[in-house]
Design a protein around this motif. Sequence first.
Motif, PDB file in Angstrom:
ATOM      1  N   LYS A  92       0.838  -1.197   0.000  1.00 24.02           N
ATOM      2  CA  LYS A  92       0.000   0.000   0.000  1.00 24.02           C
ATOM      3  C   LYS A  92       0.872   1.246   0.000  1.00 24.02           C
ATOM      4  CE  LYS A  92      -4.357  -1.368   1.994  1.00 24.02           C
ATOM      5  NZ  LYS A  92      -5.367  -1.012   2.996  1.00 24.02           N
ATOM      6  N   GLY A  93       0.431   2.255  -0.727  1.00 25.23           N
ATOM      7  CA  GLY A  93       1.169   3.503  -0.771  1.00 25.23           C
ATOM      8  C   GLY A  93       0.581   4.452  -1.793  1.00 25.23           C
ATOM      9  N   GLY A  94       1.303   5.516  -2.072  1.00 20.16           N
ATOM     10  CA  GLY A  94       0.840   6.539  -2.996  1.00 20.16           C
ATOM     11  C   GLY A  94      -0.254   7.385  -2.365  1.00 20.16           C
ATOM     12  N   LEU A  95      -0.738   8.357  -3.115  1.00 24.83           N
ATOM     13  CA  LEU A  95      -1.752   9.275  -2.598  1.00 24.83           C
ATOM     14  C   LEU A  95      -3.069   8.573  -2.286  1.00 24.83           C
ATOM     15  CD1 LEU A  95      -1.011  12.332  -4.904  1.00 24.83           C
ATOM     16  CD2 LEU A  95      -0.499  12.110  -2.468  1.00 24.83           C
ATOM     17  N   CYS A  96      -3.343   7.444  -2.941  1.00 26.84           N
ATOM     18  CA  CYS A  96      -4.571   6.686  -2.650  1.00 26.84           C
ATOM     19  C   CYS A  96      -4.344   5.609  -1.588  1.00 26.84           C
ATOM     20  CB  CYS A  96      -5.117   6.051  -3.923  1.00 26.84           C
ATOM     21  SG  CYS A  96      -5.775   7.267  -5.094  1.00 26.84           S
ATOM     22  N   ASN A  97      -3.109   5.451  -1.149  1.00 22.64           N
ATOM     23  CA  ASN A  97      -2.751   4.461  -0.133  1.00 22.64           C
ATOM     24  C   ASN A  97      -3.263   3.064  -0.492  1.00 22.64           C
ATOM     25  OD1 ASN A  97      -1.453   3.613   2.203  1.00 22.64           O
ATOM     26  ND2 ASN A  97      -3.307   3.852   3.432  1.00 22.64           N
ATOM     27  N   GLN A  98      -2.970   2.638  -1.712  1.00 21.67           N
ATOM     28  CA  GLN A  98      -3.411   1.333  -2.210  1.00 21.67           C
ATOM     29  C   GLN A  98      -2.266   0.617  -2.913  1.00 21.67           C
ATOM     30  OE1 GLN A  98      -6.405  -0.304  -2.011  1.00 21.67           O
ATOM     31  NE2 GLN A  98      -7.098   1.318  -0.638  1.00 21.67           N
ATOM     32  N   LYS A  99      -2.354  -0.705  -2.930  1.00 19.54           N
ATOM     33  CA  LYS A  99      -1.482  -1.500  -3.791  1.00 19.54           C
ATOM     34  C   LYS A  99      -1.989  -1.328  -5.215  1.00 19.54           C
ATOM     35  CE  LYS A  99      -0.110  -5.697  -1.545  1.00 19.54           C
ATOM     36  NZ  LYS A  99      -0.475  -7.099  -1.336  1.00 19.54           N
ATOM     37  N   CYS A 100      -1.108  -1.076  -6.139  1.00 18.31           N
ATOM     38  CA  CYS A 100      -1.528  -0.909  -7.535  1.00 18.31           C
ATOM     39  C   CYS A 100      -2.261  -2.150  -8.044  1.00 18.31           C
ATOM     40  CB  CYS A 100      -0.322  -0.641  -8.417  1.00 18.31           C
ATOM     41  SG  CYS A 100       0.522   0.917  -8.074  1.00 18.31           S
TER      42      CYS A 100
END
Length: 166
Positions: A92-100
């Motif tokens: 999980k990460g990025g601005l959406c806090n999700q696994k791609c």
Amino acid sequence: MPLRRKNYFLGFVLLLLLLIIQQGEPKKFQRCELTRELVEKYNFDKTFLSNWICLVEHESNLNTSAITYRSRSTNYGLFQIGSRDYCSETRKGGLCNQKCEAFSNDDIADDIACARMIQEREGFKYWSGWDRYCRDQRNLPNLRVVCNLRSLSPIRSPRNFNNFFG
């Protein structure tokens, strides 16, 4: 008797595997099917619905498992959400806090939450498919006629998509 237990156990294991496989299966939507789902299940505003459908048609061809490799980012799922800023690969990460990878299955709730956030931050111009094919309003699909948009209404209250980012 032991043979019977073994058969039940094998049957149970096969059923469990089948359920696991089905849960993560990708889906290829039809235009009106996705339109209905976006309005009825996710309470999308009908005003911009043609933009969303046009975007998805040109970004992923309505396919939840679409993955596009670019030079600086890999884009995932129905809305082609990019790994550069909005999600992280394998965790999980990025601005959406999700696994791609979570954007490449048939559960589109997380995709929608992230896509709405992207649209609020950057507008539809974030998506090159929308910018190239949908920006000119004449190219937008006429969902009122084709999908009988007037007959659609939300079947429940809007979901709180902020839960996906907390």
